[in-house]
Motif scaffolding. Structure first.
Motif, PDB file in Angstrom:
ATOM      1  N   LEU A  49       0.809  -1.221   0.000  1.00 11.98           N
ATOM      2  CA  LEU A  49       0.000   0.000   0.000  1.00 11.98           C
ATOM      3  C   LEU A  49       0.842   1.271   0.000  1.00 11.98           C
ATOM      4  O   LEU A  49       0.299   2.367   0.053  1.00 11.98           O
ATOM      5  N   LYS A 101      -0.782   9.452   2.199  1.00 13.63           N
ATOM      6  CA  LYS A 101      -1.018   8.008   2.141  1.00 13.63           C
ATOM      7  C   LYS A 101      -0.870   7.325   3.502  1.00 13.63           C
ATOM      8  O   LYS A 101      -1.170   6.135   3.627  1.00 13.63           O
ATOM      9  N   SER A 104      -3.910   5.321   5.399  1.00 12.52           N
ATOM     10  CA  SER A 104      -4.553   4.107   4.880  1.00 12.52           C
ATOM     11  C   SER A 104      -4.512   3.008   5.942  1.00 12.52           C
ATOM     12  O   SER A 104      -3.490   2.783   6.585  1.00 12.52           O
TER      13      SER A 104
END
Length: 444
Positions: A49, A101, A104
């Motif tokens: 991810l 990010k 997440s």
């Protein structure tokens, strides 16, 4: 705009009320928040991810922010809601899209949970270290004054001979048991809630065991619902451990305020460590110990305060829990201050010799005389009656030689065994494992 906000303006009064003192409290969580993000982003990269390039940028800048926290340069801006938002905003401003990010696979719920547990671990270690220093001071005084006798009391009436060795040693051993409760709080705090998200897990294939290892936790909070239920419960358990240490300190402070009183006169402190009166020039008041007593009594109320703030909350997160910081966080500093000042005062204590030469303490030795009669073969009940009559008739002749040899008595303090128990409790915490894990996480 808040990280959770969509296209609705938040009323300024509502925002002010809901944020409250959270920015102020969250400053103390800044280091923990960065550590949690360092571990979380490494885990995100391990499951695909986050790219290696983004991870490198995020890790580098998070470590820079961590250094700013250590240097007291980190601030939460007025326009930012909490520490989590501040760190994410700083990352995004400095490294661009990669900073967006990092959230997440987690929620502010599990983010604050892991922050709190990391912060609580640090505070527990600070409390332990200050308790250890006080413990060592008490043991030292106990050994130094083991042969100096003082009155022992029951019902605040003179009862039997005691000693300063027993008095100091008693509070040292009390701290050992208090640390057993602190160890229980440590065990609760040392489980990883990260990955529970908003309390119901995530559809991402998170590796929660990895973040557990990276952050030096002993184990996981496995059930994601229970991880959220731990908020409030963890604080209450920690407060109960703190209140136990506080109870020992408050009791000791009460003893000191009695024993420094002229009607007792067992101990004294230098004039510069006491406080005078505005109109009575002879006064040397034990203000330090009075404030220790009051501060520690306040800490003893803390578990009930937390219980009342969390009672009957249903499963899941509730904003009520935010307010626990305002009650608990200042108590860490207060308890550490009390431990430190108590140690400092004891480094300057003066003990009075020959207290029991005063005739008013003659009756302290009545049990000694009864026991001496028993050793000569007189039945205990008969010896007790005979000595009682002698006291009533004014014919009591005390024998002031104290012969106590069993474990934990005047003549056999067993301080070495108390120190052994302390050492065993200390080893059970495992601070070194945590230090090594966090050191590895912060390596360049």
């Amino acid at each position: 705009m808040k990280i959770w906000q969509k296209n609705i303006d938040v009323d300024s009064f509502v925002e002010s009320f809901t944020v409250g003192r959270d920015r102020e409290m969250d400053l103390q969580l800044a280091g923990a928040d960065v550590l949690g993000s360092l571990a979380h982003t490494k885990m995100l990269a391990s499951i695909g991810l986050m790219s290696a390039e983004d991870l490198a940028a995020v890790q580098r800048e998070l470590k820079n922010i961590y250094q700013e926290v250590l240097d007291a340069e980190f601030q939460i801006e007025d326009s930012v809601e909490d520490v989590h938002s501040q760190v994410e905003m700083m990352l995004t401003q400095r490294i661009g899209e990669a900073g967006k990010k990092i959230h997440s696979g987690r929620s502010r719920n599990d983010q604050v949970l892991v922050d709190l547990k990391l912060y609580f671990r640090s505070e527990i270690e600070s409390i332990f270290k200050n308790t250890e220093i006080l413990f060592e001071q008490l043991i030292s005084l106990s050994n130094q004054y083991k042969s100096v006798l003082m009155p022992g009391y029951t019902h605040l009436q003179i009862a039997m001979p005691s000693s300063f060795g027993l008095w100091f040693g008693a509070y040292a051993e009390s701290l050992v048991d208090d640390l057993q409760l602190l160890k229980a709080a440590w065990a609760v705090c040392n489980k990883n809630p990260l990955g529970s998200a908003a309390g119901y897990g995530s559809s991402f294939p998170l590796n929660r065991s990895m973040t557990t290892q990276l952050l030096g936790f002993e184990d996981l909070n496995y059930n994601v619902v229970y991880a959220q239920m731990g908020r409030g419960k963890t604080e209450r358990i920690l407060a109960q451990a703190m209140s136990s240490i506080a109870a020992t300190l408050a009791k000791f402070a009460m003893d000191v305020t009695l024993f420094i009183n002229q009607n007792f006169g067992f101990i004294s402190f230098p004039a510069h460590l006491t406080t005078g009166s505005s109109i009575m020039p002879h006064k040397k008041n034990p203000d330090v110990f009075e404030l220790i007593r009051s501060r520690c009594n306040k800490i003893q109320a803390l578990p009930n305060e937390i219980a009342m703030m969390t009672i009957n909350l249903p499963v899941g997160y509730h904003r009520d829990l935010q307010l626990l910081k305002e009650n608990l966080f200042p108590a860490f500093q207060s308890l550490n201050d009390c431990l430190a000042i108590a140690t400092y005062m004891l480094q300057n204590i003066t003990i009075k010799d020959n207290i029991l030469d005063d005739p008013k303490y003659d009756y302290l030795f009545s049990v000694e005389v009864v026991n001496n009669e028993v050793l000569k073969g007189v039945p205990f009940r008969e010896a007790y009656k005979n000595i009682g009559l002698a006291i009533e008739e004014g014919n009591f002749n005390p024998s002031k030689e104290v012969q106590h040899t069993h474990e934990g008595s005047i003549g056999n303090l067993c301080n070495d065994q108390i120190e052994r128990m302390f050492s065993e409790v200390k080893q059970s915490f495992g601070f070194e494992k945590v230090h090594q894990a966090l050191e590895d996480l912060l390596k360049a």
